[in-house]
Scaffold this motif. Structure first.
Motif, PDB file in Angstrom:
ATOM      1  N   ILE A   1       0.726  -1.391   0.033  1.00 29.79           N
ATOM      2  CA  ILE A   1      -0.070   0.136  -0.123  1.00 29.79           C
ATOM      3  C   ILE A   1       0.717   1.435  -0.098  1.00 29.79           C
ATOM      4  O   ILE A   1       0.578   2.164  -0.592  1.00 29.79           O
ATOM      5  N   GLN A   2       1.802   1.192   0.955  1.00 33.00           N
ATOM      6  CA  GLN A   2       2.927   2.320   0.936  1.00 33.00           C
ATOM      7  C   GLN A   2       3.544   2.558  -0.661  1.00 33.00           C
ATOM      8  O   GLN A   2       3.753   3.885  -0.899  1.00 33.00           O
ATOM      9  N   GLY A   3       4.067   1.509  -1.141  1.00 34.55           N
ATOM     10  CA  GLY A   3       4.733   1.589  -2.287  1.00 34.55           C
ATOM     11  C   GLY A   3       3.697   2.159  -3.400  1.00 34.55           C
ATOM     12  O   GLY A   3       3.915   3.310  -4.255  1.00 34.55           O
ATOM     13  N   ILE A   4       2.414   2.023  -3.360  1.00 32.12           N
ATOM     14  CA  ILE A   4       1.362   2.146  -4.470  1.00 32.12           C
ATOM     15  C   ILE A   4       1.042   3.850  -4.237  1.00 32.12           C
ATOM     16  O   ILE A   4       1.134   4.572  -5.074  1.00 32.12           O
ATOM     17  N   ILE A   5       0.813   4.244  -2.874  1.00 31.22           N
ATOM     18  CA  ILE A   5       0.476   5.308  -2.558  1.00 31.22           C
ATOM     19  C   ILE A   5       1.701   6.335  -2.971  1.00 31.22           C
ATOM     20  O   ILE A   5       1.454   7.511  -3.624  1.00 31.22           O
ATOM     21  N   ILE A   6       2.840   6.067  -2.896  1.00 30.58           N
ATOM     22  CA  ILE A   6       3.916   6.886  -3.083  1.00 30.58           C
ATOM     23  C   ILE A   6       4.277   6.879  -4.567  1.00 30.58           C
ATOM     24  O   ILE A   6       4.497   8.237  -5.057  1.00 30.58           O
ATOM     25  N   GLY A   7       3.922   5.916  -5.225  1.00 25.85           N
ATOM     26  CA  GLY A   7       3.947   5.797  -6.719  1.00 25.85           C
ATOM     27  C   GLY A   7       3.109   6.922  -7.217  1.00 25.85           C
ATOM     28  O   GLY A   7       3.166   7.735  -8.252  1.00 25.85           O
ATOM     29  N   GLU A   8       1.673   6.710  -6.716  1.00 19.73           N
ATOM     30  CA  GLU A   8       0.720   7.670  -7.070  1.00 19.73           C
ATOM     31  C   GLU A   8       0.990   9.131  -6.734  1.00 19.73           C
ATOM     32  O   GLU A   8       0.626  10.041  -7.786  1.00 19.73           O
ATOM     33  N   ILE A   9       1.296   9.503  -5.831  1.00 22.23           N
ATOM     34  CA  ILE A   9       1.954  10.751  -5.366  1.00 22.23           C
ATOM     35  C   ILE A   9       3.115  11.458  -6.501  1.00 22.23           C
ATOM     36  O   ILE A   9       2.966  12.608  -6.873  1.00 22.23           O
ATOM     37  N   LYS A  10       3.907  10.548  -6.899  1.00 21.19           N
ATOM     38  CA  LYS A  10       5.071  11.001  -7.782  1.00 21.19           C
ATOM     39  C   LYS A  10       4.439  10.960  -9.079  1.00 21.19           C
ATOM     40  O   LYS A  10       4.542  12.222 -10.221  1.00 21.19           O
ATOM     41  N   ALA A  11       3.313  10.146  -9.500  1.00 24.92           N
ATOM     42  CA  ALA A  11       2.848  10.451 -10.880  1.00 24.92           C
ATOM     43  C   ALA A  11       1.976  11.576 -10.730  1.00 24.92           C
ATOM     44  O   ALA A  11       1.899  12.405 -11.933  1.00 24.92           O
ATOM     45  N   PHE A  12       1.102  11.932  -9.638  1.00 23.87           N
ATOM     46  CA  PHE A  12       0.327  12.907  -9.584  1.00 23.87           C
ATOM     47  C   PHE A  12       1.221  14.426  -9.761  1.00 23.87           C
ATOM     48  O   PHE A  12       0.655  15.234 -10.590  1.00 23.87           O
ATOM     49  N   LEU A  13       2.345  14.413  -9.002  1.00 25.65           N
ATOM     50  CA  LEU A  13       3.102  15.482  -9.126  1.00 25.65           C
ATOM     51  C   LEU A  13       3.648  16.087 -10.463  1.00 25.65           C
ATOM     52  O   LEU A  13       3.686  17.238 -10.899  1.00 25.65           O
ATOM     53  N   SER A  14       3.937  14.870 -11.262  1.00 23.92           N
ATOM     54  CA  SER A  14       4.459  14.748 -12.659  1.00 23.92           C
ATOM     55  C   SER A  14       3.232  15.294 -13.420  1.00 23.92           C
ATOM     56  O   SER A  14       3.660  16.348 -14.453  1.00 23.92           O
ATOM     57  N   ALA A  15       2.260  14.964 -13.401  1.00 27.53           N
ATOM     58  CA  ALA A  15       1.031  15.522 -14.253  1.00 27.53           C
ATOM     59  C   ALA A  15       0.848  16.910 -13.939  1.00 27.53           C
ATOM     60  O   ALA A  15       0.479  17.688 -14.889  1.00 27.53           O
ATOM     61  N   LEU A  16       0.957  17.158 -12.592  1.00 28.00           N
ATOM     62  CA  LEU A  16       0.735  18.748 -12.170  1.00 28.00           C
ATOM     63  C   LEU A  16       1.807  19.562 -12.907  1.00 28.00           C
ATOM     64  O   LEU A  16       1.249  20.660 -13.393  1.00 28.00           O
ATOM     65  N   ILE A  17       2.861  19.269 -13.019  1.00 23.27           N
ATOM     66  CA  ILE A  17       4.110  20.093 -13.633  1.00 23.27           C
ATOM     67  C   ILE A  17       3.873  20.133 -15.087  1.00 23.27           C
ATOM     68  O   ILE A  17       3.852  21.074 -15.443  1.00 23.27           O
ATOM     69  N   VAL A  18       3.553  19.102 -15.754  1.00 22.10           N
ATOM     70  CA  VAL A  18       3.194  19.007 -17.069  1.00 22.10           C
ATOM     71  C   VAL A  18       1.903  19.993 -17.324  1.00 22.10           C
ATOM     72  O   VAL A  18       2.360  21.000 -18.390  1.00 22.10           O
ATOM     73  N   LEU A  19       0.898  19.688 -17.040  1.00 17.56           N
ATOM     74  CA  LEU A  19      -0.173  20.600 -17.354  1.00 17.56           C
ATOM     75  C   LEU A  19      -0.200  22.054 -16.843  1.00 17.56           C
ATOM     76  O   LEU A  19      -0.953  23.020 -17.510  1.00 17.56           O
ATOM     77  N   TYR A  20       0.544  22.318 -15.762  1.00 20.37           N
ATOM     78  CA  TYR A  20       0.683  23.895 -15.450  1.00 20.37           C
ATOM     79  C   TYR A  20       1.727  24.547 -15.812  1.00 20.37           C
ATOM     80  O   TYR A  20       1.766  25.568 -16.007  1.00 20.37           O
ATOM     81  N   LEU A  21       2.670  23.708 -16.420  1.00 16.32           N
ATOM     82  CA  LEU A  21       3.954  24.573 -16.761  1.00 16.32           C
ATOM     83  C   LEU A  21       4.146  24.549 -18.365  1.00 16.32           C
ATOM     84  O   LEU A  21       4.724  25.522 -18.837  1.00 16.32           O
ATOM     85  N   ALA A  22       3.750  23.531 -18.902  1.00 16.64           N
ATOM     86  CA  ALA A  22       3.939  23.289 -20.282  1.00 16.64           C
ATOM     87  C   ALA A  22       3.062  23.896 -21.276  1.00 16.64           C
ATOM     88  O   ALA A  22       1.914  23.978 -20.664  1.00 16.64           O
TER      89      ALA A  22
END
Length: 228
Positions: free
Chosen positions: A50-71
């Motif tokens: 559960i910890q690994g999945i949550i950490i992975g999803e947080i990283k994926a969410f932050l990546s999506a956030l950076i792309v859509l708000y800065l690109a």
């Protein structure tokens, strides 16, 4: 943003489960599609937590956030040829950026960052996500760089998210299904060098190709470039 993030996450797990629990559990399909040439000792793969999945999803969410708000967002209209051309250019550019980042991770200076991923010589689809945080950041920057260069169209960005996951998961599965030319990335994990790109194009250009020994995948023309 939520659509982009969810599509990436759902496609990652669903494609990986399809390969590992669907195709590999079928003896006929597994034997037909297996690309591994060198036999290596079987290894236990990292289990989901559960910890690994949550950490992975947080990283994926932050990546999506950076792309859509800065690109920069670009509307390319409905021209099929224009959109197809942009999409192919995106693949070539992504391959180049990944090639450079991956090859740098194999230099003496950065190699320690990459060793966690190379704990596995035998390979499974989900080994694609088995990497250190620093490596994740480096690879993510390489992956989003073409988006900042060319801009993004949300439809194509979502399509790339799914196709990129398919590339990554198949490339680590030791199977040759659609995209990856035979045992291209499998040889990289077995030998630890060569085959740094997504496909063999940039490896051939920079003379780092470890030639695949089986038939190439069927979905990418550059995969036809291999030594006879």
């Amino acid at each position: 943003m939520l659509l982009y993030w969810l599509l990436g996450s759902i496609s990652f797990y669903s494609i990986g489960i399809l390969i590992e629990k669907g195709i590999k559990s079928n003896d006929v399909l597994r034997d037909k599609l297996t690309a591994r040439v060198k036999t290596v000792k079987n290894q236990p793969f990292p289990s989901f937590t559960i910890q690994g999945i949550i950490i992975g999803e947080i990283k994926a969410f932050l990546s999506a956030l950076i792309v859509l708000y800065l690109a920069p967002e670009v509307h390319r209209g409905n021209s099929l040829l224009l959109n197809l051309g942009w999409f192919l250019m995106r693949i070539v550019a992504a391959d180049f950026c990944f090639y450079v980042a991956h090859r740098l991770l194999h230099t003496r200076f950065l190699q320690k960052i990459h060793l966690k991923h190379h704990e596995f010589r035998d390979s499974s689809s989900f080994v694609a996500g088995h990497k250190s945080l620093v490596e994740y950041i480096i690879v993510t920057i390489a992956d989003v760089l073409p988006i900042f260069i060319f801009g993004y169209d949300i439809t194509q960005l979502c399509a790339w998210s799914v196709i990129g996951n398919a590339y990554n998961l198949e490339g680590h599965s030791s199977l040759s299904i659609f995209f990856i030319p035979s045992d291209f990335h499998d040889l990289h994990h077995t030998c630890f060098n060569g085959n740094y790109g997504i496909q063999g194009f940039w490896d051939r250009i920079f003379n780092t190709l470890n030639p695949p020994t089986k038939k190439p995948g069927i979905m990418f023309p550059v995969s036809l470039i291999e030594d006879k």
